[in-house]
Every structure is written in C-alpha cells, then in structure tokens.
Design an enzyme around this catalytic site. Sequence first.
Site, short mmCIF file in Angstrom:
data_model
loop_
_atom_site.label_atom_id
_atom_site.label_comp_id
_atom_site.label_asym_id
_atom_site.label_seq_id
_atom_site.Cartn_x
_atom_site.Cartn_y
_atom_site.Cartn_z
CG HIS A 1 -4.02 -10.41 3.00
ND1 HIS A 1 -5.28 -10.90 2.90
CD2 HIS A 1 -4.14 -9.07 2.77
CE1 HIS A 1 -6.13 -9.92 2.63
NE2 HIS A 1 -5.45 -8.80 2.55
CG HIS B 1 -1.85 -1.18 1.24
ND1 HIS B 1 -3.05 -1.16 0.60
CD2 HIS B 1 -1.73 -2.42 1.78
CE1 HIS B 1 -3.66 -2.34 0.75
NE2 HIS B 1 -2.87 -3.11 1.47
CG LEU B 2 3.42 1.84 -2.89
CD1 LEU B 2 4.16 2.00 -4.23
CD2 LEU B 2 4.43 1.57 -1.78
NE ARG B 3 -1.92 3.40 3.63
CZ ARG B 3 -2.61 2.27 3.69
NH1 ARG B 3 -3.34 1.86 2.66
NH2 ARG B 3 -2.58 1.51 4.76
CG ASP C 1 -1.50 -6.43 3.77
OD1 ASP C 1 -1.70 -5.34 3.19
OD2 ASP C 1 -2.38 -7.00 4.44
O1 DOR Z 1 -4.56 -4.58 7.51
C1 DOR Z 1 -4.85 -4.21 6.39
N1 DOR Z 1 -4.56 -2.97 5.99
N2 DOR Z 1 -5.49 -5.05 5.57
C2 DOR Z 1 -5.98 -4.65 4.39
O2 DOR Z 1 -6.53 -5.47 3.68
C3 DOR Z 1 -5.85 -3.24 3.96
C4 DOR Z 1 -4.71 -2.61 4.62
C5 DOR Z 1 -4.67 -1.12 4.49
O3 DOR Z 1 -4.88 -0.60 3.37
O4 DOR Z 1 -4.35 -0.43 5.45
#
Ligand code: DOR
Length: 424
Positions: A228, A59-61, A301
């Site tokens: 995951h 997740h690079l946000r 993840d």
């Molecule tokens: O823990 C998690 N965080 N699981 C996810 O599926 C999404 C992720 C997030 O985007 O923060």
Amino acid sequence: MVLRGGKVVDATGSRRADVLVVDGVVAAVAESVDAPSGARLLDASGCVVAPGLVDLHAHLRQPGREEAETVESGSRAAALGGYTAVVAMPNTEPAIDSAAVVREVLDLGATACCDVRVAGAITKGRKGEELAPLAEMAALGVRLFTDDGAGVQDARLMRRALEYTSALGVLLAQHCEDDELAEGGHMHEGDWSSRLGIPGIPTEAESMMVARDVALAQLTGAPVHFLHLSTAMAIAMVRAAKAAKIAVTAEAAPHHFTLTDETVSSYDPVYKVNPPLRPQADVDAVKAALADGTIDAIATDHAPHAQEAKELPFDQAPPGMLGLETALPLAIGELDLPLERVLALLSWQPARIAGLAGQHGGPIADGAPANLTVIDPDAVWVVEPEHLASRSRNTPYAGRKLTGRVRHTLLRGEPVVVDAEAQR
Ligand code: DOR
C-alpha cells in the site's frame, strides 16, 4: 457451462468469444461454442470475460475478530468484487505466525467463495523482535510473509528475514512505516492536519523505510514487495530501484488513488486508514505510477472494522476501510487506463507476485482452471453499505455512484456469483 457472448480479455489480448467450462476447467474459447446438452448458459453479452481478480492484501479477521469479518463473509465480498483469490493478512488474533494458525485459516478457506491464500507473519506475534518459523509456514504453501499493520523496524532483523525468504523462494512484503516518526499520528502530516489539530504522520515515515528496504533488497539479492504505497517520495524510490534492476515490486490501494486527506476535515473515522490519505499531489503520483508500471498491482487493503470501533472519536478509532467490493469499479472509473491495463493491475500481475500464476490470472485458454469473472464495464450502481457482503460497514464510498460491476464470478468452474448475487 457456457459463458455466452462476451469479450474475452487476458494478458494475451482481447477477442469476442464464448467460453466453455467443463469440470472446472476451460474447455474451449471460440467465436461460437455449441453448448453441450444440459449445459448451463450464463449471459456475458456486453460484458468482459476476464481472469478472476487477485487481491494481495485482504484482512479477513479470522481468527479473533469475527465480529468484523470472517473468511466466509470476506470471501463472499471478494467474489462479488470479481476476485477468485485473496491473500489473507496475518494481523489476526492470534497472529498467523505458526503452522497451526496457517492450517486453521486454510481450513476455513477450503469452503470459501474464493481461493484463500495466507500471508504468514515475519516475526513472532508481529512484534518485530524474533523471526517466526518461516520454513514451517512455507512448507504449507505460504508464499508471502509480512507483519502488515506494522513494519519491521529492526534493519538487522529485516536483513535476516530477507536471507531466509530468499533461500525459501518466498516473498517478503513490507508495511512501510517508521514507528518513531509515525508515533502518535492519526492522519497525514500537512496543511490539513495543522488546520484540524490532529497529530500527523509525515511522508518520510513511509519513504524512509522504502529507502532502507531498497538497500536491503540490493544487499541480500532477495525480492521485496512494498505494500500500500501512498507517497510520491516512496514511489520515486521504487521507480529508481526498478531502473537499477533491484528486485522490488509494489502495490497501491484504491483509496490512495481516489481520496485525499481533505476528507478528514469531516472528522469521520471512516477516512482513517494507515498509511493515511494524502494530498492530491500524492494521489496523482500513485495514479502515474499505476500507469507507468512503477506500481505493479492494485491491492484492496480491505480492512473491516465493527461499527462500534469506527464510531469512536477520530484519534481512538482503528485505521482501515473496506475495499473488496469497490476496487474494480474505482479502478475503471478513476484511473483513465484501458480496461486491459486495469485488469493487469488487478489480476495477472498480482497473481504473479502471489505465486499463483497458472491457477489465477489467466490466460483464458483450453485446460486452464476456470477462475473467471464477468464484468459489465458500463453498469452504474450506488454503493449502499447495508447491501455489502462484508460483516462491516466502513466504506468511505457510501452513496457514491460507480461505473463497472461484476456480473458473474466462477471459482474452479463453479458459479459463486451470478447476476451480481452471491450463490452461497
Ligand atoms: O488501515 C489499515 N488497517 N492499515 C493497516 O496496515 C492495517 C489495517 C487493519 O488491519 O485494520
């Protein structure tokens, strides 16, 4: 450039060799390479020279949550962790559900410290209601689609998505969670959730969706990748599906083979993640599945969250933990597998799933792009959150002593990490 004195390890085996890199490409792999005049030497003695790692799940946000991470900071964390390619998840704001947003993230990735590939959303806004324009995103090179953070609840829509992705020759990846069963849960449902009084998410929230999607993979003939996985029950289903020659692949995250739900007894939201941390029996099942090939890849993840968000009470804090800078040493230290197997799970197997074979994941041979990482498997270091490259600090491994460290990382021949320091 010459990587001098290391042991080269890739899917073809291992050998003592120097590696000559010219113009971004491996030009020679030999016992002893004569460095051309002016060549830069990078010491690899005592180290393993491996194909760069490939993360199927980061997740690079960007766009939208730049206070937690950016493509630049996330890719720096990735390079320091040994990654030369990451797949950026689409649960951004806005979601990556159109050609325009795909283009935006790919543009940001053009100057990043690793190759940034994009996962497109399956449904518009990741709402699970209407298919996103998959063909339009596939035309830009998107090879993996997922609503990660949410599973596609509607079986009919999932079937339709599989029919499309199969026709497009791309892969659908599922976040396996039945929303109705998981509703209101903040940790694994079991002894610890009862004791702590925190509402739980049952094992079946994961395994029921895996069961459904194994059936849909069989129905449509389209491959499904399970993100995951965290439970013994879901893993057993994947094992059975593979035995029946149904086209499924699966990944597991480091926290699911290193931490249990007991950690939540601290009430520290750093241990809140989705799917949640599970009891030891599930942790053992994840490890066994990584060892026997039921799980094809380790994916981080990597889920950065700003400090303010992670300081909220447990039930209000967002789920997710950092992963890019700690995945490799955790896999080396916790899996009891030979390094070649660890690298298969972190590099060439995920490269194949992401459709990146040939560019990432080796083999390290003449003419191959020099996407490489040099690992000191014996280096011991302590995780210090304030020294991580990520913009966020939500690592559950703060203060933990890890064995195995990335020394150098080369992206298309350019040293982006040298002696464990990012070069840009
Ligand atoms: O823990 C998690 N965080 N699981 C996810 O599926 C999404 C992720 C997030 O985007 O923060």
